[in-house]
Design an enzyme around this catalytic site. Structure first.
Site, PDB file in Angstrom:
ATOM      1  N   GLU A 198      -2.292  13.623  26.165  1.00  0.00           N
ATOM      2  CA  GLU A 198      -2.840  12.795  27.256  1.00  0.00           C
ATOM      3  C   GLU A 198      -4.097  13.447  27.842  1.00  0.00           C
ATOM      4  OE1 GLU A 198       0.036  12.426  30.345  1.00  0.00           O
ATOM      5  OE2 GLU A 198      -1.163  11.039  31.559  1.00  0.00           O
TER       6      GLU A 198
ATOM      7  N   ASP B  32      -6.515   8.879  39.170  1.00  0.00           N
ATOM      8  CA  ASP B  32      -5.641   8.808  40.346  1.00  0.00           C
ATOM      9  C   ASP B  32      -5.671  10.012  41.262  1.00  0.00           C
ATOM     10  OD1 ASP B  32      -4.951   6.880  38.516  1.00  0.00           O
ATOM     11  OD2 ASP B  32      -2.830   7.363  38.491  1.00  0.00           O
TER      12      ASP B  32
END
Ligand code: 2M8
Length: 452
Positions: free
Chosen positions: A416, A181
């Site tokens: 993550e 993103d």
């Protein structure tokens, strides 16, 4: 390889890591899918579910199929697989932008479940193929038979409605569709989207409550993300006439490499479900040819996204450029230069490497080791590049990369993403695809097979 024939080295550590990965997946399991993170991403995400299914196949194969099938139950009538499927049991405000923002119920062809209107890289056919290959059974074959027409419809949507540039590549209409993103690759096309950071005063960002704001996109980025979604939503999430009205249109090398890999995987799946693999092989060849023709830059030797609004390649050399290596039919000259790019100081792949690949060129002025997708290392893109190295005869480099990935998670845990220099864990501390792909790496034997 380690003494026991795995990338992780001596056995005790392998067991500890496997237990950690399984515990992470179990803790994130939610009735028929796995959330990427209980805090930051509490719903079902599309490409996360694909990576996660690859991990479940190693320990609880039935969950791999439930994961994929629950996602595809939310497929739209036009074939798109939404990038988020919202869990109706969660309170309003559990994630921004939530179902009320997307308003999928007002769009034609949307499913009963509330979803976003965007897509993500189509990794699902590859995941289904790998899950089957890992744990073949009658139940797995039955799941493949149910999934196959849906996977084909997903590909058809991308090859037709998203063929905005007309050259046979799928176009992404939002940075969120790329999966990376906040990549510097999107800075130039995003800068052309009119937006004012002040609009974010009307919304409550959920991400900055769970992750350091300095690691996340800025408010101006979010204002632009919101503006692009609003434009797509107001057009009913239809794809006709996008060039005349939509503010963000990009052909992405990773997204299209995923679409090509999906056709290769469908060619493997087709005979198992009584279908003809030929058309899938043909479509795979056409995607690879279009990728090379449209997105390969001979002057850099890597792949770069094309901004359809300017017609130009985007110069940032991010990890997206290495993604087409996963295609087994990538021609040798391009495969060679992409491997050279991976081994350059920009990305640092080597037989012995201290840290996995960063998400952006380490030598670039806008490399940010802490901000998500602008420098940190991620397990999924590293896994992807490793698959590409294996498929192009570089098992030696693939092993170096795998070792650095396992070493990273062994030290930091199932985060993550990770600081590309120190290896410190960043973002969510119990992240689904990190755990799942760790399981996949730990299961590797002395001679890992190419994925497709
Ligand atoms: C991140 O994206 C979401 C929006 O889709 C977000 O920032 O809120 C990305 O890392 C994306 O690739 C990923 O699928 C998602 C869930 O893990 O989080």
């Amino acid at each position: 390889m380690g003494d026991n024939g795995t990338v992780a080295g001596p056995g005790g550590d392998v067991e500890r890591l496997r237990r950690l990965a399984v515990a992470t997946l179990e803790a994130n399991w939610e009735h028929d899918h796995t959330v990427p993170s209980r805090t930051l991403y509490p719903h079902q995400w599309s490409w996360d579910s694909a990576f996660i299914a690859i991990g479940w196949a190693h320990v609880r194969p039935e969950r791999a199929w439930r994961e994929l099938e629950s996602l595809f139950r939310a497929q739209w009538a036009d074939g798109r697989v939404p990038h988020i499927v919202f869990n109706p049991r969660l309170p309003v405000g559990a994630y921004f932008p939530g179902p009320e923002f997307w308003a999928s119920e007002r769009a034609e062809g949307a499913p009963a479940a509330a979803t976003s209107g965007l897509v993500q890289p189509p990794v699902h056919a590859l995941a289904a193929w790998l899950a089957y290959r890992r744990a073949p059974s009658n139940a797995a074959r039955a799941a493949l038979r149910r999934l196959y027409p849906r996977l084909v419809a997903q590909q058809r949507y991308l090859a037709t409605r998203r063929n905005v540039g007309g050259a046979g590549l799928a176009c992404v209409v939002h940075p969120w569709e790329s999966g990376l993103d906040n990549s510097p690759a999107w800075d130039a096309p995003l800068a052309a989207v009119p937006a004012d950071a002040a609009v974010m005063r009307a919304y409550h960002r959920h991400d900055t409550a769970h992750a350091a704001p300095a690691h996340r996109p800025t408010d101006l980025d979010y204002a632009r993300y919101v503006a692009i979604v609003a434009s797509y939503r107001e057009g009913g999430y239809r794809d006709e006439d996008l060039p005349g009205r939509h503010p963000f249109l990009v052909e992405c090398p990773l997204f299209n490499a995923a679409a090509g890999a999906a056709e290769h995987a469908l060619a493997r799946i087709a005979p198992l479900v009584g279908a003809d693999p030929g058309p899938h092989r043909d479509r795979a060849a056409r995607i690879t040819e279009a990728l090379v023709r449209r997105l390969y830059d001979p002057s850099t030797g890597t792949f770069q996204p094309r901004d359809l609004r300017t017609g130009r390649l985007i110069p940032a050399r991010t990890v997206l450029g290495l993604a087409p290596l996963i295609l087994p039919d990538l021609p040798t000259p391009q495969a060679r230069t992409v491997v050279a790019e991976a081994c350059s100081a920009r990305f640092g792949v080597a037989l012995r490497m201290a840290r996995p690949l960063p998400s952006h060129d380490r030598t670039a002025a806008d490399f940010e080791p802490l901000r998500y997708w602008r420098g940190p290392s991620w397990m999924n893109v590293n896994w992807w590049v490793r698959c590409g190295l294996l498929g192009h005869g570089r098992a030696d480099l693939a092993e170096g990369l795998a070792r650095s990935m396992v070493g990273l998670v062994a030290t930091a845990g199932c985060h993550e993403y990770f600081h590309p220099d120190t290896g410190a864990g960043l973002g969510s501390p119990a992240f689904g695809w990190t755990a799942a792909l760790l399981l996949d790496l730990l299961a590797e034997t002395r001679e890992p097979a190419p994925v497709i």
